[in-house]
Design a protein around this motif. Structure first.
Motif, short mmCIF file in Angstrom:
data_model
loop_
_atom_site.label_atom_id
_atom_site.label_comp_id
_atom_site.label_asym_id
_atom_site.label_seq_id
_atom_site.Cartn_x
_atom_site.Cartn_y
_atom_site.Cartn_z
N HIS A 163 0.83 -1.13 0.08
CA HIS A 163 0.09 -0.01 -0.01
C HIS A 163 0.80 1.41 -0.12
N THR A 164 2.15 1.27 0.20
CA THR A 164 3.23 2.31 0.13
C THR A 164 3.70 2.52 -1.10
N PRO A 204 3.15 3.01 -5.01
CA PRO A 204 2.25 3.16 -6.34
C PRO A 204 2.37 2.20 -7.32
N LEU A 223 0.60 -0.83 -6.59
CA LEU A 223 -0.81 -0.89 -6.32
C LEU A 223 -1.52 -0.56 -7.86
N ILE A 224 -0.58 0.08 -8.86
CA ILE A 224 -1.32 0.26 -9.96
C ILE A 224 -1.31 -1.06 -10.71
N ILE A 226 -1.80 -4.06 -9.30
CA ILE A 226 -2.92 -4.84 -8.63
C ILE A 226 -4.21 -4.22 -9.19
N THR A 227 -4.36 -2.90 -9.08
CA THR A 227 -5.58 -2.37 -9.74
C THR A 227 -5.84 -2.57 -10.93
N GLU A 258 -4.79 -5.41 -12.56
CA GLU A 258 -5.13 -6.71 -12.34
C GLU A 258 -6.65 -6.99 -12.06
N ILE A 259 -7.12 -6.19 -11.03
CA ILE A 259 -8.49 -6.02 -10.43
C ILE A 259 -9.46 -5.84 -11.70
#
Lengths: 71, 372
Positions: free
Chosen positions: A40-41, A43, A46-47, A49-50, A52-53
């Protein structure tokens, strides 16, 4: 007396070093092991994974609001 | 308000994790659950609670902030009691019908609640969420990302001066944020079961700051003293504000809830005070049409609001576009001997006349023309 002071000095240095070295270990270990903080720290992670989602949700029914007008 | 990108909504700043004095010392799992040792995000998130403060914040916040969380059930931002009460009063009591109306209320109206987290840590879910400043806890929620994100068309736009031709609130021009008047004590509730925001004991009053307006030597004291307890402050000092006349709710074929508000306009109306009390003794107040009509819940059931006339559709309002000089307070004759600013029978839809009978100003009560 001189040898007593020397002994106390040696013991103090030893105890201090022990505390300094091992005292910080658990906190550092906990921080470095938290996968929540790692992802979560970052980016970049997170990019990835999001995206992927979003890809896995492709083709599913759209959930965007069809609401019209001011709420 | 611009939406955050998906990854921005979830980004946690190390400024938060390293700040031991502002919740950074608490492990993620302690509030959110999940498995912080698992490097696979799919399995690590099993059991994760996105907002651990809703509906019950006692575990996540209560250990340290018990004096606040004990009010949670009575907090209007959480329980939306005003909507529940007004829909309930208008609802058809027949068995099978009132349940359908209540289902509609829960599917649509109740989604706009907030929580400790959705004010102090993230944007509210009703505006698609997203962490504020990388999960840093904000003692005073940021106005535009939190307060006016939800209270947009009827407060935000008015306060910020975003309605064409209507200036911003004078307090905005003095850089006041919402929390300057609306303190945490008011937001968190006073532990009483309030039916609407005007009942919350520690709500703001203009006189909290403008305490000397009735003093003999105060500017414009004569007008203030003449109209004391007769007019609310907003009657003289607010500008035209948003009125919405309907809101219809439904679900699309995929089951997603949506609403549609049709007609709305900018208007300014003075009506009789429907909530006259010791706290609000004024005879005349500003009134605003709220987004409801008899068919609001038709998707769920026919004739769902059969008791529509129980309460007015023109409600007491305290618009947030206060100005020292307004169209109505420029001259005495704008109100005295002139019905234009008053909610009289012809301003109300025929099917809503009965609902608003206690708010409509009879011609006999209009302020008399002042003799030359």
């Amino acid at each position: 007396m001189k040898s007593y002071k020397f002994l106390v000095g040696i013991v103090s240095v030893f105890v201090g070093s022990f505390l300094l070295f091992f005292g910080n270990q658990p906190a550092q270990a906990a921080e470095s092991e938290s996968q929540c903080v790692i992802c979560h720290t970052s980016p970049k992670k997170l990019i990835k994974i999001t995206r992927e989602i979003a890809k896995s949700n492709e083709g599913k029914s759209a959930t965007e609001s069809k609401s019209k007008g001011e709420g | 308000m611009e939406q955050l990108a998906p990854h921005e909504k979830l980004f946690v700043d190390t400024a938060f994790t390293e700040d031991d004095e502002n919740h950074g010392q608490i492990g993620c799992v302690e509030c959110h659950g999940g498995n912080s040792d698992d490097p696979n995000w799919k399995t690590a998130h099993k059991g994760v609670v996105k907002d651990p403060t809703f509906p019950d914040p006692s575990k996540a916040c209560g250990d340290c902030h018990e004096n606040i969380t004990e009010n949670n059930q009575h907090n209007l931002h959480v329980n939306l009691a005003a909507i529940k009460k007004t829909v309930g009063m208008r609802s058809n009591p027949a068995k099978g019908v009132c349940e359908r109306v209540d289902e509609g209320r829960q599917n649509h109206c109740s989604s706009c609640h907030s929580s400790c987290g959705q004010c102090h840590v993230s944007r509210p879910e009703s505006v698609q969420g997203g962490l504020l400043e990388g999960h840093v806890f904000k003692k005073n929620p940021p106005m535009q990302e939190v307060c006016t994100a939800c209270h947009g068309s009827r407060i935000g736009k008015e306060y910020l001066g975003k309605n064409k031709g209507i200036p911003a609130d004078v307090h905005k021009r003095k850089y006041f944020k919402c929390s300057k008047c609306h303190t945490g004590d008011e937001m968190h509730g006073d532990n009483n079961d309030c039916a609407n925001r005007y009942e919350v004991g520690n709500g703001p009053k203009c006189l909290d700051c403008h305490e000397d307006i009735y003093d003999e030597k105060a500017p414009n004291a004569k007008q203030h003293r003449l109209h004391k307890d007769l007019l609310s402050c907003q009657v003289c000092h607010s500008m035209p504000y948003k009125n919405c006349y309907s809101c219809h709710v439904a679900k699309d074929p995929q089951g997603n809830a949506f609403f549609e508000t049709k007609e709305s306009n900018m208007n300014f109306m003075i009506g009789l005070n429907p909530l006259r009390s010791q706290k609000r003794p004024e005879k005349f107040v500003t009134v605003r049409h709220v987004p409801v009509d008899k068919n609001t819940f038709d998707f769920y059931t026919k004739n769902g609001l059969s008791n529509f006339d129980q309460i007015p559709t023109w409600k007491l309002t305290t618009p947030h576009n206060i100005n020292r000089q307004t169209p109505q307070n420029k001259k005495c004759e704008n109100c005295h001997g002139n019905a234009d600013f008053f909610l009289i029978e012809k301003d109300v839809r025929p099917e809503e006349l009965n609902a608003n009978k206690n708010v409509i100003v009879p011609l006999s009560l209009l302020p008399k023309k002042i003799a030359d």
